[in-house]
Write a protein that holds these residues in place. Structure first.
Motif, PDB file in Angstrom:
ATOM      1  N   SER A 154       2.552   7.131 -15.656  1.00  0.00           N
ATOM      2  CA  SER A 154       1.418   8.010 -15.962  1.00  0.00           C
ATOM      3  C   SER A 154       1.299   9.054 -14.856  1.00  0.00           C
ATOM      4  O   SER A 154       0.705   8.796 -13.801  1.00  0.00           O
ATOM      5  N   LEU A 155       1.879  10.216 -15.082  1.00  0.00           N
ATOM      6  CA  LEU A 155       1.876  11.293 -14.096  1.00  0.00           C
ATOM      7  C   LEU A 155       0.868  12.369 -14.492  1.00  0.00           C
ATOM      8  O   LEU A 155       0.567  12.533 -15.682  1.00  0.00           O
ATOM      9  N   PRO A 156       0.327  13.093 -13.524  1.00  0.00           N
ATOM     10  CA  PRO A 156      -0.649  14.148 -13.827  1.00  0.00           C
ATOM     11  C   PRO A 156      -0.071  15.194 -14.779  1.00  0.00           C
ATOM     12  O   PRO A 156       1.093  15.582 -14.653  1.00  0.00           O
ATOM     13  N   LEU A 157      -0.895  15.629 -15.724  1.00  0.00           N
ATOM     14  CA  LEU A 157      -0.471  16.653 -16.676  1.00  0.00           C
ATOM     15  C   LEU A 157      -0.903  18.029 -16.193  1.00  0.00           C
ATOM     16  O   LEU A 157      -1.787  18.167 -15.341  1.00  0.00           O
ATOM     17  N   ARG A 158      -0.281  19.049 -16.751  1.00  0.00           N
ATOM     18  CA  ARG A 158      -0.684  20.409 -16.448  1.00  0.00           C
ATOM     19  C   ARG A 158      -2.108  20.639 -16.952  1.00  0.00           C
ATOM     20  O   ARG A 158      -2.566  19.975 -17.873  1.00  0.00           O
ATOM     21  N   SER A 159      -2.789  21.606 -16.376  1.00  0.00           N
ATOM     22  CA  SER A 159      -4.202  21.845 -16.668  1.00  0.00           C
ATOM     23  C   SER A 159      -4.452  22.035 -18.147  1.00  0.00           C
ATOM     24  O   SER A 159      -5.411  21.508 -18.714  1.00  0.00           O
ATOM     25  N   GLU A 160      -3.597  22.789 -18.825  1.00  0.00           N
ATOM     26  CA  GLU A 160      -3.786  23.045 -20.241  1.00  0.00           C
ATOM     27  C   GLU A 160      -3.700  21.759 -21.033  1.00  0.00           C
ATOM     28  O   GLU A 160      -4.474  21.519 -21.963  1.00  0.00           O
TER      29      GLU A 160
ATOM     30  N   SER B  23       0.847  -1.187   0.000  1.00  0.00           N
ATOM     31  CA  SER B  23       0.000   0.000   0.000  1.00  0.00           C
ATOM     32  C   SER B  23       0.876   1.228   0.000  1.00  0.00           C
ATOM     33  O   SER B  23       1.940   1.253   0.621  1.00  0.00           O
ATOM     34  N   ILE B  24       0.419   2.283  -0.676  1.00  0.00           N
ATOM     35  CA  ILE B  24       1.195   3.522  -0.669  1.00  0.00           C
ATOM     36  C   ILE B  24       1.165   4.162   0.709  1.00  0.00           C
ATOM     37  O   ILE B  24       1.983   5.033   1.017  1.00  0.00           O
TER      38      ILE B  24
ATOM     39  N   ASP C 260       2.347  10.663  -5.355  1.00  0.00           N
ATOM     40  CA  ASP C 260       1.606   9.435  -5.056  1.00  0.00           C
ATOM     41  C   ASP C 260       1.890   8.384  -6.127  1.00  0.00           C
ATOM     42  O   ASP C 260       2.105   7.214  -5.823  1.00  0.00           O
ATOM     43  N   ALA C 261       1.866   8.834  -7.393  1.00  0.00           N
ATOM     44  CA  ALA C 261       2.112   7.910  -8.506  1.00  0.00           C
ATOM     45  C   ALA C 261       3.519   7.324  -8.441  1.00  0.00           C
ATOM     46  O   ALA C 261       3.718   6.137  -8.720  1.00  0.00           O
ATOM     47  N   LEU C 262       4.500   8.140  -8.065  1.00  0.00           N
ATOM     48  CA  LEU C 262       5.874   7.643  -7.955  1.00  0.00           C
ATOM     49  C   LEU C 262       5.987   6.582  -6.859  1.00  0.00           C
ATOM     50  O   LEU C 262       6.677   5.577  -7.025  1.00  0.00           O
ATOM     51  N   ARG C 263       5.291   6.795  -5.763  1.00  0.00           N
ATOM     52  CA  ARG C 263       5.338   5.821  -4.672  1.00  0.00           C
ATOM     53  C   ARG C 263       4.642   4.514  -5.058  1.00  0.00           C
ATOM     54  O   ARG C 263       5.058   3.432  -4.634  1.00  0.00           O
TER      55      ARG C 263
END
Length: 215
Positions: free
Chosen positions: A196-202, A33-34, A87-90
């Motif tokens: 798969s990391l979060p992208l910038r809003s744009e 678990s993270i 979180d994704a890296l962990r």
């Protein structure tokens, strides 16, 4: 009522509570678990280190995984100020090949001690453990940040990832060339988990527009 007030009864009750808490903590520590900072660690027990072809490819795969992570942290499309990035890296630390790195690096160390004179494998192996702990702990702290992640903290994360890669390289340098080539050839036939990391809003907005246009 007298029984409940008895010091001996209270002591026995407390001992039962402590024993149950320890039992539950031991069980929870085994669950990936993270939220469990130690769940990605594999205890180093008695491992078979006879055939290096069985475990050295994992070390190469883990190195490639961290190299991909490092590239993504420099990707201008990635939102490195988003706590979900860390979180994704962990989560990736708890997937293969990274979750096997400690164990297979340990087996590599044992193999070196047995087969290569003056290999001095203890230092690189210990460095890998420390680097993994520092990288995972940093990501844990940033994943709990209230608000945006500070750029200085992001730079520290990048440096921690670099340290893991450097530590792995230091261990691999001790391996005879023929064994390196064979293990790398096996590793090259396997894929590492997609990052798969979060992208910038744009980037998110444009992506949604493209998907809606083609749907």
């Amino acid at each position: 009522a007298a029984l409940l007030q008895s010091p001996a009864f209270a002591q026995d009750t407390m001992s039962m509570i402590i024993a149950e808490s320890r039992r539950k903590a031991k069980e929870d520590a085994k669950k990936p678990s993270i939220w469990n900072p130690n769940s990605y660690k594999t205890p180093t027990g008695k491992y078979d280190a006879t055939n290096i072809a069985e475990f050295l490819p994992t070390v190469y795969l883990a190195k490639r995984q961290f190299e991909v992570l490092r590239q993504e942290l420099d990707n201008p499309k990635v939102n490195i100020s988003d706590v979900m990035t860390f979180d994704a890296l962990r989560e990736l630390n708890r997937e293969e090949p990274t979750k096997l790195l400690r164990k297979d690096a340990y087996r590599t160390k044992l193999w070196l001690v047995e087969n290569v004179k003056n290999s001095r494998a203890d230092s690189p192996y210990e460095r890998i453990k420390v680097a993994l702990d520092e990288e995972d702990t940093q990501c844990l702290l940033l994943s709990r940040t209230d608000g945006l992640v500070d750029p200085a903290a992001v730079r520290t994360t990048k440096r921690n990832v670099d340290n893991v890669i450097d530590a792995i390289d230091q261990l691999l340098e001790l391996i005879p060339v023929d064994d390196q080539v064979a293990a790398k050839a096996v590793a090259d036939t396997k894929a590492v988990p997609a990052v798969s990391l979060p992208l910038r809003s744009e980037e998110r907005r444009v992506g949604k527009e493209c998907r809606s246009r083609w749907s």
